[in-house]
Write a protein that holds these residues in place. Structure first.
Motif, mmCIF file in Angstrom:
data_model
loop_
_atom_site.group_PDB
_atom_site.id
_atom_site.type_symbol
_atom_site.label_atom_id
_atom_site.label_comp_id
_atom_site.label_asym_id
_atom_site.label_seq_id
_atom_site.Cartn_x
_atom_site.Cartn_y
_atom_site.Cartn_z
ATOM 1 N N PHE A 1 0.792 -1.225 0.000
ATOM 2 C CA PHE A 1 0.000 0.000 0.000
ATOM 3 C C PHE A 1 0.827 1.278 0.000
ATOM 4 O O PHE A 1 0.256 2.372 0.024
ATOM 5 N N GLY A 2 2.130 1.145 0.018
ATOM 6 C CA GLY A 2 2.984 2.326 -0.012
ATOM 7 C C GLY A 2 2.953 3.136 1.265
ATOM 8 O O GLY A 2 3.327 4.306 1.268
ATOM 9 N N GLY A 3 2.506 2.522 2.369
ATOM 10 C CA GLY A 3 2.459 3.223 3.643
ATOM 11 C C GLY A 3 3.744 3.058 4.427
ATOM 12 O O GLY A 3 4.771 2.651 3.882
ATOM 13 N N THR A 4 3.686 3.347 5.710
ATOM 14 C CA THR A 4 4.860 3.219 6.566
ATOM 15 C C THR A 4 4.708 1.992 7.460
ATOM 16 O O THR A 4 3.601 1.540 7.744
ATOM 17 N N TRP A 5 5.860 1.485 7.932
ATOM 18 C CA TRP A 5 5.826 0.313 8.799
ATOM 19 C C TRP A 5 5.121 0.603 10.128
ATOM 20 O O TRP A 5 4.278 -0.194 10.555
ATOM 21 N N PRO A 6 5.413 1.729 10.805
ATOM 22 C CA PRO A 6 4.714 1.987 12.075
ATOM 23 C C PRO A 6 3.197 2.073 11.920
ATOM 24 O O PRO A 6 2.448 1.553 12.753
ATOM 25 N N ASP A 7 2.732 2.734 10.852
ATOM 26 C CA ASP A 7 1.282 2.825 10.637
ATOM 27 C C ASP A 7 0.676 1.444 10.410
ATOM 28 O O ASP A 7 -0.411 1.129 10.920
ATOM 29 N N GLY A 8 1.381 0.611 9.631
ATOM 30 C CA GLY A 8 0.897 -0.741 9.381
ATOM 31 C C GLY A 8 0.883 -1.572 10.642
ATOM 32 O O GLY A 8 -0.065 -2.321 10.889
ATOM 33 N N TRP A 9 1.930 -1.422 11.463
ATOM 34 C CA TRP A 9 1.986 -2.197 12.706
ATOM 35 C C TRP A 9 0.812 -1.840 13.611
ATOM 36 O O TRP A 9 0.156 -2.718 14.164
ATOM 37 N N ILE A 10 0.551 -0.560 13.765
ATOM 38 C CA ILE A 10 -0.553 -0.120 14.626
ATOM 39 C C ILE A 10 -1.886 -0.641 14.099
ATOM 40 O O ILE A 10 -2.731 -1.128 14.864
ATOM 41 N N LEU A 11 -2.083 -0.561 12.791
ATOM 42 C CA LEU A 11 -3.344 -1.002 12.194
ATOM 43 C C LEU A 11 -3.557 -2.498 12.397
ATOM 44 O O LEU A 11 -4.633 -2.927 12.835
ATOM 45 N N TRP A 12 -2.542 -3.298 12.090
ATOM 46 C CA TRP A 12 -2.670 -4.753 12.218
ATOM 47 C C TRP A 12 -2.757 -5.157 13.690
ATOM 48 O O TRP A 12 -3.531 -6.036 14.040
ATOM 49 N N PHE A 13 -1.960 -4.522 14.534
ATOM 50 C CA PHE A 13 -1.964 -4.869 15.954
ATOM 51 C C PHE A 13 -3.323 -4.590 16.578
ATOM 52 O O PHE A 13 -3.913 -5.453 17.237
ATOM 53 N N SER A 14 -3.833 -3.387 16.387
ATOM 54 C CA SER A 14 -5.098 -3.012 17.025
ATOM 55 C C SER A 14 -6.262 -3.838 16.495
ATOM 56 O O SER A 14 -7.105 -4.313 17.265
ATOM 57 N N GLY A 15 -6.299 -4.038 15.182
ATOM 58 C CA GLY A 15 -7.390 -4.806 14.600
ATOM 59 C C GLY A 15 -7.391 -6.249 15.076
ATOM 60 O O GLY A 15 -8.435 -6.808 15.434
ATOM 61 N N ASN A 16 -6.210 -6.866 15.091
ATOM 62 C CA ASN A 16 -6.135 -8.260 15.522
ATOM 63 C C ASN A 16 -6.387 -8.410 17.012
ATOM 64 O O ASN A 16 -6.980 -9.391 17.448
#
Length: 263
Positions: free
Chosen positions: A146-161
């Motif tokens: 998605f061309g995003g950043t690793w920290p943003d992806g980590w927060i999104l996946w962590f919180s959702g899961n």
């Protein structure tokens, strides 16, 4: 002896395939929970797999892991995902479940059944490990896909899961045994009677969430959940919590429950 071993192996393989099928169906449910322009509102597959394996650790065989990984990838491909996204997302899902499973291995069998206050601390710790590991690969997927950043992806996946793990895993771990010898008809009848009041309250609370809306409506289900905790058992409370969470996620995603005050 060979016939017995072959029969046991066949039964184990059928069990692995059944778990893979459950994961595949759960992935489809998660995928089709997407509303226009959003990610999946609810993703039960990881939490379902983790709960099944924690409840029955002997099921965590190589064929089971292979069937689960295949289910993740296949579900993404059949719903229009690319091979690259299927591999990235499948890797993030399976790695998180593997981490959570081995984190739960440090927890005794009694605490895995959520039988005491101490169990809650172990449960939260293990599910946070699972969600954090999913976030590690999800962060990389956010960059690659998605061309995003690793920290943003980590927060999104962590919180959702983490939300999904907190919602589904207790439900699986405390699900009543289906074996006839483990059933107590009187206890079941009593729990059903005591569940009527919190179930009615929960239905009313969800209706009020939908009718009234607004950020404050997120807390409307609290009286029903507290009543369930006081009157019933862990499974019924977990079931009502899961229903409340799913409804809240859906109502939030479609705009009924805002999270910010408009000026």
């Amino acid at each position: 002896m060979d016939a017995v071993e072959n029969s046991t192996s066949a039964a184990a393989l059928r069990h692995s395939l059944l778990i893979g099928l459950c994961v595949f169906v759960a992935c489809l449910i998660g995928t089709f929970s997407r509303l226009p322009g959003t990610l999946a509102v609810f993703w039960p597959a990881n939490a379902l797999l983790l709960g099944l394996l924690v409840r029955s650790p002997r099921s965590a065989t190589v064929p089971t892991w292979f069937c689960a990984a295949t289910a993740y990838i296949s579900a993404d491909l059949v719903t229009g995902g690319s091979v690259e996204s299927a591999l990235w997302l499948g890797a993030s899902n399976i790695i998180g479940v593997v981490g959570g499973f081995y984190a739960f291995r440090w927890v005794c069998a009694e605490d895995r059944r959520l039988s005491s206050i101490r169990s809650v601390g172990y449960f939260v710790s293990a599910t946070m490990v699972a969600a954090a590991l999913t976030g590690c690969v999800g962060g990389a997927a956010n960059v690659a896909l998605f061309g995003g950043t690793w920290p943003d992806g980590w927060i999104l996946w962590f919180s959702g899961n983490l939300v999904n793990y907190m919602t589904i895993v207790p439900l699986v771990l405390t699900f009543p045994s289906l074996r006839p010898e483990d059933r107590d008809p009187e206890a079941v009848s009593r729990i059903l009677r005591l569940s009527v009041i919190p179930a009615a309250l929960l239905a009313l609370c969800i209706l009020l969430q939908w009718v009234i809306g607004g950020a404050g409506a997120i807390a409307f289900a609290m009286p029903a959940l507290v009543t369930a905790a006081l009157l019933t058992n862990v499974f019924v409370t977990s079931l009502m919590t899961a229903i409340s969470t799913v409804c809240t996620l859906v109502l939030t995603a479609d705009g009924h429950l805002g999270t910010a005050v408009e000026g």
